[in-house]
Design a protein around this motif. Sequence first.
Motif, PDB file in Angstrom:
ATOM      1  N   ALA A 166       1.409  27.635   3.296  1.00  0.00           N
ATOM      2  CA  ALA A 166       2.814  27.626   2.896  1.00  0.00           C
ATOM      3  C   ALA A 166       3.649  26.676   3.751  1.00  0.00           C
ATOM      4  N   ASN A 167       3.133  26.293   4.912  1.00  0.00           N
ATOM      5  CA  ASN A 167       3.868  25.402   5.817  1.00  0.00           C
ATOM      6  C   ASN A 167       3.424  23.948   5.709  1.00  0.00           C
ATOM      7  N   LEU A 168       2.614  23.648   4.694  1.00  0.00           N
ATOM      8  CA  LEU A 168       2.168  22.274   4.486  1.00  0.00           C
ATOM      9  C   LEU A 168       3.217  21.481   3.715  1.00  0.00           C
ATOM     10  N   HIS A 169       3.351  20.202   4.036  1.00  0.00           N
ATOM     11  CA  HIS A 169       4.119  19.313   3.177  1.00  0.00           C
ATOM     12  C   HIS A 169       3.509  17.924   3.216  1.00  0.00           C
ATOM     13  N   VAL A 170       4.095  17.021   2.459  1.00  0.00           N
ATOM     14  CA  VAL A 170       3.511  15.705   2.235  1.00  0.00           C
ATOM     15  C   VAL A 170       4.450  14.621   2.750  1.00  0.00           C
ATOM     16  N   VAL A 171       3.872  13.606   3.365  1.00  0.00           N
ATOM     17  CA  VAL A 171       4.590  12.396   3.758  1.00  0.00           C
ATOM     18  C   VAL A 171       3.956  11.226   3.011  1.00  0.00           C
ATOM     19  N   ALA A 172       4.791  10.392   2.396  1.00  0.00           N
ATOM     20  CA  ALA A 172       4.304   9.194   1.699  1.00  0.00           C
ATOM     21  C   ALA A 172       4.989   7.970   2.284  1.00  0.00           C
ATOM     22  N   VAL A 173       4.215   6.919   2.542  1.00  0.00           N
ATOM     23  CA  VAL A 173       4.745   5.714   3.178  1.00  0.00           C
ATOM     24  C   VAL A 173       4.312   4.480   2.393  1.00  0.00           C
ATOM     25  N   LEU A 174       5.284   3.610   2.106  1.00  0.00           N
ATOM     26  CA  LEU A 174       5.014   2.321   1.483  1.00  0.00           C
ATOM     27  C   LEU A 174       4.901   1.261   2.577  1.00  0.00           C
ATOM     28  N   PHE A 175       3.710   0.707   2.736  1.00  0.00           N
ATOM     29  CA  PHE A 175       3.461  -0.313   3.755  1.00  0.00           C
ATOM     30  C   PHE A 175       3.361  -1.701   3.121  1.00  0.00           C
ATOM     31  N   VAL A 176       3.968  -2.671   3.756  1.00  0.00           N
ATOM     32  CA  VAL A 176       3.689  -4.076   3.452  1.00  0.00           C
ATOM     33  C   VAL A 176       2.480  -4.465   4.297  1.00  0.00           C
ATOM     34  N   MET A 177       1.430  -4.981   3.647  1.00  0.00           N
ATOM     35  CA  MET A 177       0.163  -5.197   4.329  1.00  0.00           C
ATOM     36  C   MET A 177      -0.138  -6.678   4.544  1.00  0.00           C
ATOM     37  N   ASN A 178      -0.816  -6.951   5.646  1.00  0.00           N
ATOM     38  CA  ASN A 178      -1.383  -8.266   5.875  1.00  0.00           C
ATOM     39  C   ASN A 178      -2.739  -8.306   5.167  1.00  0.00           C
ATOM     40  N   PRO A 179      -2.894  -9.114   4.133  1.00  0.00           N
ATOM     41  CA  PRO A 179      -4.146  -9.088   3.366  1.00  0.00           C
ATOM     42  C   PRO A 179      -5.360  -9.566   4.162  1.00  0.00           C
ATOM     43  N   THR A 180      -5.127 -10.287   5.243  1.00  0.00           N
ATOM     44  CA  THR A 180      -6.233 -10.801   6.054  1.00  0.00           C
ATOM     45  C   THR A 180      -6.729  -9.764   7.051  1.00  0.00           C
ATOM     46  N   ASN A 228       0.835  -1.201   0.000  1.00  0.00           N
ATOM     47  CA  ASN A 228       0.000   0.000   0.000  1.00  0.00           C
ATOM     48  C   ASN A 228       0.867   1.247   0.000  1.00  0.00           C
ATOM     49  N   LEU A 229       0.359   2.299  -0.620  1.00  0.00           N
ATOM     50  CA  LEU A 229       0.994   3.611  -0.540  1.00  0.00           C
ATOM     51  C   LEU A 229       0.031   4.561   0.157  1.00  0.00           C
ATOM     52  N   ALA A 230       0.473   5.127   1.270  1.00  0.00           N
ATOM     53  CA  ALA A 230      -0.328   6.104   2.012  1.00  0.00           C
ATOM     54  C   ALA A 230       0.276   7.488   1.825  1.00  0.00           C
ATOM     55  N   VAL A 231      -0.577   8.473   1.649  1.00  0.00           N
ATOM     56  CA  VAL A 231      -0.146   9.852   1.429  1.00  0.00           C
ATOM     57  C   VAL A 231      -0.801  10.737   2.488  1.00  0.00           C
ATOM     58  N   TYR A 232       0.031  11.433   3.263  1.00  0.00           N
ATOM     59  CA  TYR A 232      -0.446  12.242   4.380  1.00  0.00           C
ATOM     60  C   TYR A 232      -0.096  13.715   4.179  1.00  0.00           C
ATOM     61  N   LEU A 233      -0.945  14.565   4.711  1.00  0.00           N
ATOM     62  CA  LEU A 233      -0.721  16.003   4.721  1.00  0.00           C
ATOM     63  C   LEU A 233      -0.324  16.429   6.130  1.00  0.00           C
ATOM     64  N   VAL A 234       0.774  17.179   6.250  1.00  0.00           N
ATOM     65  CA  VAL A 234       1.222  17.651   7.556  1.00  0.00           C
ATOM     66  C   VAL A 234       1.556  19.136   7.493  1.00  0.00           C
ATOM     67  N   GLU A 235       1.531  19.765   8.658  1.00  0.00           N
ATOM     68  CA  GLU A 235       1.827  21.201   8.732  1.00  0.00           C
ATOM     69  C   GLU A 235       2.930  21.450   9.754  1.00  0.00           C
ATOM     70  N   ASP A 236       3.871  22.307   9.382  1.00  0.00           N
ATOM     71  CA  ASP A 236       4.989  22.688  10.249  1.00  0.00           C
ATOM     72  C   ASP A 236       4.793  24.090  10.822  1.00  0.00           C
ATOM     73  N   ASN A 237       5.661  24.412  11.772  1.00  0.00           N
ATOM     74  CA  ASN A 237       5.780  25.776  12.294  1.00  0.00           C
ATOM     75  C   ASN A 237       4.450  26.330  12.801  1.00  0.00           C
ATOM     76  N   ILE A 238       3.720  25.508  13.537  1.00  0.00           N
ATOM     77  CA  ILE A 238       2.492  25.974  14.182  1.00  0.00           C
ATOM     78  C   ILE A 238       2.866  26.496  15.566  1.00  0.00           C
ATOM     79  N   ILE A 239       2.645  27.764  15.797  1.00  0.00           N
ATOM     80  CA  ILE A 239       3.010  28.387  17.068  1.00  0.00           C
ATOM     81  C   ILE A 239       1.805  28.362  18.005  1.00  0.00           C
TER      82      ILE A 239
END
Length: 261
Positions: free
Chosen positions: A234-248, A165-176
């Motif tokens: 402007a402080n948003l960026h993306v994280v993508a993760v490749l997961f090996v999944m248990n199909p069950t 699986n490929l998961a794509v996440y949105l994250v934000e930095d520099n939140i005061i």
Amino acid sequence: MKKLLVLSMITLFAFTGCKKETPDPGTEVSSVSTDYKAFAVEFTATWCPYCGTYGFPAFENMLENHKYKITALSIHPDDDIVDDAYPAQDEFEDFYDCGGYPSAGVNVSVGGYPSDNYFNGQINTATNANTATKAGVGIASSVSGNTMTVNTKTVFFADVAGKINLAVYLVEDNIINDQNTTSTTIIDAEHDNVFRGSAGNTAWGSTITTGATKGTKLDGIYTIAIPADVRNKANLHVVAVLFVMNPTTGKPTAVLNSNAL
């Protein structure tokens, strides 16, 4: 004079008619790294005193000390930073055995307490076990209005079996934002890698292959709605993760690799 004018018009057409179209910025993936990055998760809250005293400094130290070895999510419940918990948060908390705040996990190690020793040990173990990187994912992104569009390119450097699986996440930095502690409040603390949502509103993404041979390349495109509580696009960026999944079970068994942009 007429011949010169006609020649000039033909020349102008030749240059304007054959102009190379330039793709929009952020829509093409320029490279795919062969380096391995572990995936770290913390569960925290601005109102939580133990988060401020123990979790907050450990997470920030991890981001600095392992900046080339990890990607990360800082997942908040409803607090001063997150108006309402985002979809997928329950999935994360259930899998990583989050029984309270703060809590943490690295790759598929669960139930950790965020400390320098915990993060250091887990990240070093994960990266040492993946010196021969089997796959990598490149990322490009662009924002239009309240939508983040993400292009990905996954390249397999070795034969890989199983459901990926490929998961794509949105994250934000520099939140005061102030952070509670067990003693005095940290005024204007900087919070980074705050989880702001995921493509498909799922924790583990979607299946891109059920096995791949060395050299396989897979392109993808994903969209994430930018929530209203984002402080600064402007402080948003993306994280993508490749997961090996248990199909069950539908749960991850390993992190093949991750990347951030």
